[in-house]
Design a protein around this motif. Structure first.
Motif, PDB file in Angstrom:
ATOM      1  N   THR A  34       0.837  -1.203   0.000  1.00 25.72           N
ATOM      2  CA  THR A  34       0.000   0.000   0.000  1.00 25.72           C
ATOM      3  C   THR A  34       0.874   1.257   0.000  1.00 25.72           C
ATOM      4  N   ILE A  35       0.458   2.222  -0.809  1.00 25.05           N
ATOM      5  CA  ILE A  35       1.200   3.491  -0.930  1.00 25.05           C
ATOM      6  C   ILE A  35       0.239   4.647  -0.661  1.00 25.05           C
ATOM      7  N   ARG A  36       0.769   5.678   0.025  1.00 29.72           N
ATOM      8  CA  ARG A  36      -0.051   6.857   0.298  1.00 29.72           C
ATOM      9  C   ARG A  36       0.538   8.072  -0.411  1.00 29.72           C
ATOM     10  N   ALA A  37      -0.347   8.860  -0.997  1.00 34.19           N
ATOM     11  CA  ALA A  37       0.055  10.157  -1.565  1.00 34.19           C
ATOM     12  C   ALA A  37      -0.910  11.205  -1.026  1.00 34.19           C
ATOM     13  N   VAL A  38      -0.396  12.388  -0.733  1.00 40.98           N
ATOM     14  CA  VAL A  38      -1.235  13.449  -0.161  1.00 40.98           C
ATOM     15  C   VAL A  38      -0.951  14.747  -0.904  1.00 40.98           C
ATOM     16  N   THR A  39      -2.004  15.442  -1.289  1.00 47.50           N
ATOM     17  CA  THR A  39      -1.828  16.728  -1.962  1.00 47.50           C
ATOM     18  C   THR A  39      -1.933  17.860  -0.938  1.00 47.50           C
ATOM     19  N   SER A  40      -1.300  18.970  -1.271  1.00 43.08           N
ATOM     20  CA  SER A  40      -1.275  20.108  -0.349  1.00 43.08           C
ATOM     21  C   SER A  40      -0.794  21.319  -1.125  1.00 43.08           C
ATOM     22  N   LEU A  41      -0.587  22.431  -0.425  1.00 44.33           N
ATOM     23  CA  LEU A  41      -0.109  23.601  -1.161  1.00 44.33           C
ATOM     24  C   LEU A  41       1.379  23.504  -1.493  1.00 44.33           C
ATOM     25  N   ALA A  42       1.976  22.349  -1.166  1.00 41.02           N
ATOM     26  CA  ALA A  42       3.359  22.102  -1.617  1.00 41.02           C
ATOM     27  C   ALA A  42       3.397  21.720  -3.095  1.00 41.02           C
ATOM     28  N   VAL A  43       2.223  21.415  -3.678  1.00 44.05           N
ATOM     29  CA  VAL A  43       2.209  21.025  -5.094  1.00 44.05           C
ATOM     30  C   VAL A  43       1.132  21.819  -5.849  1.00 44.05           C
ATOM     31  N   ASP A  44       1.414  22.097  -7.118  1.00 44.66           N
ATOM     32  CA  ASP A  44       0.466  22.923  -7.884  1.00 44.66           C
ATOM     33  C   ASP A  44       0.015  22.204  -9.170  1.00 44.66           C
ATOM     34  N   ASP A  45      -0.735  22.932  -9.987  1.00 44.10           N
ATOM     35  CA  ASP A  45      -1.287  22.340 -11.212  1.00 44.10           C
ATOM     36  C   ASP A  45      -0.194  21.739 -12.102  1.00 44.10           C
ATOM     37  N   SER A  46       0.932  22.465 -12.229  1.00 43.92           N
ATOM     38  CA  SER A  46       1.963  21.966 -13.147  1.00 43.92           C
ATOM     39  C   SER A  46       2.618  20.713 -12.564  1.00 43.92           C
ATOM     40  N   ASP A  47       2.744  20.636 -11.242  1.00 40.88           N
ATOM     41  CA  ASP A  47       3.235  19.387 -10.628  1.00 40.88           C
ATOM     42  C   ASP A  47       2.281  18.235 -10.946  1.00 40.88           C
ATOM     43  N   MET A  48       0.975  18.556 -10.929  1.00 49.22           N
ATOM     44  CA  MET A  48      -0.016  17.503 -11.210  1.00 49.22           C
ATOM     45  C   MET A  48       0.126  16.997 -12.649  1.00 49.22           C
ATOM     46  N   ASP A  49       0.436  17.919 -13.574  1.00 43.81           N
ATOM     47  CA  ASP A  49       0.660  17.492 -14.963  1.00 43.81           C
ATOM     48  C   ASP A  49       1.799  16.483 -15.017  1.00 43.81           C
ATOM     49  N   VAL A  50       2.883  16.796 -14.290  1.00 42.87           N
ATOM     50  CA  VAL A  50       4.058  15.906 -14.291  1.00 42.87           C
ATOM     51  C   VAL A  50       3.682  14.564 -13.656  1.00 42.87           C
ATOM     52  N   VAL A  51       3.013  14.614 -12.501  1.00 37.20           N
ATOM     53  CA  VAL A  51       2.659  13.377 -11.781  1.00 37.20           C
ATOM     54  C   VAL A  51       1.767  12.492 -12.647  1.00 37.20           C
ATOM     55  N   CYS A  52       0.745  13.100 -13.230  1.00 34.78           N
ATOM     56  CA  CYS A  52      -0.241  12.296 -13.971  1.00 34.78           C
ATOM     57  C   CYS A  52       0.326  11.763 -15.294  1.00 34.78           C
ATOM     58  N   GLU A  53       1.360  12.428 -15.792  1.00 29.64           N
ATOM     59  CA  GLU A  53       2.009  11.917 -16.994  1.00 29.64           C
ATOM     60  C   GLU A  53       3.037  10.840 -16.624  1.00 29.64           C
ATOM     61  N   SER A  54       3.755  11.052 -15.521  1.00 28.27           N
ATOM     62  CA  SER A  54       4.854  10.133 -15.161  1.00 28.27           C
ATOM     63  C   SER A  54       4.362   8.810 -14.588  1.00 28.27           C
ATOM     64  N   LEU A  55       3.380   8.877 -13.663  1.00 23.79           N
ATOM     65  CA  LEU A  55       3.038   7.647 -12.923  1.00 23.79           C
ATOM     66  C   LEU A  55       2.680   6.478 -13.827  1.00 23.79           C
ATOM     67  N   PRO A  56       1.814   6.673 -14.836  1.00 17.95           N
ATOM     68  CA  PRO A  56       1.483   5.523 -15.684  1.00 17.95           C
ATOM     69  C   PRO A  56       2.720   4.933 -16.351  1.00 17.95           C
ATOM     70  N   LYS A  57       3.666   5.799 -16.767  1.00 18.76           N
ATOM     71  CA  LYS A  57       4.878   5.302 -17.446  1.00 18.76           C
ATOM     72  C   LYS A  57       5.764   4.562 -16.449  1.00 18.76           C
ATOM     73  N   VAL A  58       6.013   5.196 -15.310  1.00 18.29           N
ATOM     74  CA  VAL A  58       6.941   4.625 -14.318  1.00 18.29           C
ATOM     75  C   VAL A  58       6.372   3.319 -13.768  1.00 18.29           C
ATOM     76  N   LEU A  59       5.103   3.340 -13.424  1.00 16.57           N
ATOM     77  CA  LEU A  59       4.527   2.140 -12.789  1.00 16.57           C
ATOM     78  C   LEU A  59       4.323   1.004 -13.789  1.00 16.57           C
ATOM     79  N   ALA A  60       4.150   1.348 -15.046  1.00 15.35           N
ATOM     80  CA  ALA A  60       3.973   0.294 -16.056  1.00 15.35           C
ATOM     81  C   ALA A  60       5.255  -0.512 -16.252  1.00 15.35           C
ATOM     82  N   CYS A  61       6.430   0.112 -15.994  1.00 15.52           N
ATOM     83  CA  CYS A  61       7.675  -0.605 -16.261  1.00 15.52           C
ATOM     84  C   CYS A  61       8.354  -1.067 -14.972  1.00 15.52           C
TER      85      CYS A  61
END
Ligand SMILES: Cc1ncc(COP(=O)(O)O)c(C=O)c1O
Length: 343
Positions: free
Chosen positions: A315-342
């Motif tokens: 099990t993994i936990r991720a938490v959003t906060s004001l430490a991350v913004d919209d552009s960070d979300m773009d990076v996260v949502c693009e990276s995770l499928p690629k990273v986790l798929a391999c």
């Protein structure tokens, strides 16, 4: 060096420049002597927000919970709470060590339980048994995936507790998130509880601090407990100023954190070997399961600049906060499928 997107917790936020400016400008006194004007202002403001008589500022959420427990129990009393509650799991057994209480644990999905569970946990009034004294509800529920308690269920479990003469404490470390997500006011949540704790150092983005709100007598006892626990501070108005700033400027934006969490959950949902229900992500906390070893996956994700926490073998936990913004979300949502798929 990779620039890290930190999703480990909403406690990792740094004070903004504007918050720091508010802290520097705050008039200060000596809160142990009771004359720090910024602490007094924050306590009054929080008492009003939560619809209570009085409030007491403390350094941490754990101290808030444990001062509230200490103020409302005696050695030999028993607390009733969910098995996944912060009070039970992550406060170093303080209910036993500092207040001499035992604890009765309830089960239920997403960190919640029903009035029948409370009724079943109440000890008979018999000298063999501990005295059932205090019900603790956590809203939002951290290990329950940031779940928001429906108001009806809060009404029902606290009414059941009161029927048996128990007092009720709300661990509202993230009550701000619950209120932002549900539209239920802080005072409406607080109405059902004798004591309410809330943290400034999570979604609200302050470096330090929590508050306990209650009736005047109970807050008098909380003050004594805080002193006993070493949490009475001097020019602590500098911290209260951050909290006042956050109440004015960081509450409205919590819905952005919730939308970010939802985006991450949706991006995870399509990945092979990952299991998550995006509809269960109600606030800023995301839990998901992986088939692989969670610690290894967290390390892999971190090597791509995204930090999360493994919170169980799979099990993994991720938490959003004001430490991350919209552009960070773009990076996260693009990276995770690629990273986790391999992986
Ligand atoms: C629900 C809940 N209550 C209390 C706390 C304790 O707060 P602190 O870390 O400030 O002691 C936390 C911290 O994460 C929490 O999630």
């Amino acid at each position: 060096m990779i620039c890290m997107i930190d999703l480990r917790s909403d406690t990792v936020t740094q004070p903004t420049e504007a918050m720091k400016a508010a802290m520097v400008a705050a008039p200060l006194g000596d809160d142990v002597l009771g004359d720090d004007p910024t602490i007094l202002l924050l306590q009054q403001r929080c008492a009003e927000l939560f619809g209570k008589d009085a409030a007491c500022f403390v350094p941490s959420g754990s101290m808030a919970n444990q001062s509230a427990i200490r103020a409302q129990t005696s050695p030999g009393d028993e607390i009733i709470c969910h098995r996944d509650s912060h009070v039970y799991c992550y406060e170093a057994g303080a209910w036993a060590a500092l207040s001499g209480c035992s604890i009765a644990l309830l089960d239920g999905p997403r960190g919640q339980f029903e009035p029948e569970d409370v009724a079943a946990a109440i000890q008979a009034d018999d000298h063999h048994f501990a005295t059932s004294r205090l019900l603790v509800v956590e809203n939002t529920q951290n290990r329950g995936g940031g779940a928001v308690w429906p108001l009806r269920r809060i009404e029902a479990v606290t009414a059941e507790a009161r029927k048996h003469g128990l007092r009720c404490h709300l661990d509202g470390a993230r009550i701000w998130n619950a209120s932002a997500a549900s539209g239920v006011s802080l005072a409406e949540y607080a109405r059902h509880f004798d004591t309410v704790s809330a943290c400034f150092s999570k979604g609200l983005g302050c470096p330090v601090g929590s508050i306990i709100c209650s009736d005047a007598d109970t807050i008098h006892r909380v003050h004594r407990a805080r002193k006993m626990l070493g949490g009475a501070m001097r020019q602590s108005g500098i911290l209260a100023a951050a909290a006042l700033y956050a109440l004015d400027h960081h509450r409205d934006r919590l819905v952005d954190d919730h939308a970010h969490a939802r985006r991450i959950a949706e991006s995870l949902a399509g990945i092979d070997g990952v299991s998550i229900d995006p509809d269960a992500v109600e606030t800023n906390i995301i839990y998901f399961d992986v088939q692989a070893d969670a610690a290894t996956v967290v390390e892999l994700v971190e090597s791509h600049g995204i930090r999360m926490l493994d919170s169980g073998p799979h099990t993994i936990r991720a938490v959003t906060s004001l430490a991350v913004d919209d552009s960070d979300m773009d990076v996260v949502c693009e990276s995770l499928p690629k990273v986790l798929a391999c992986r």
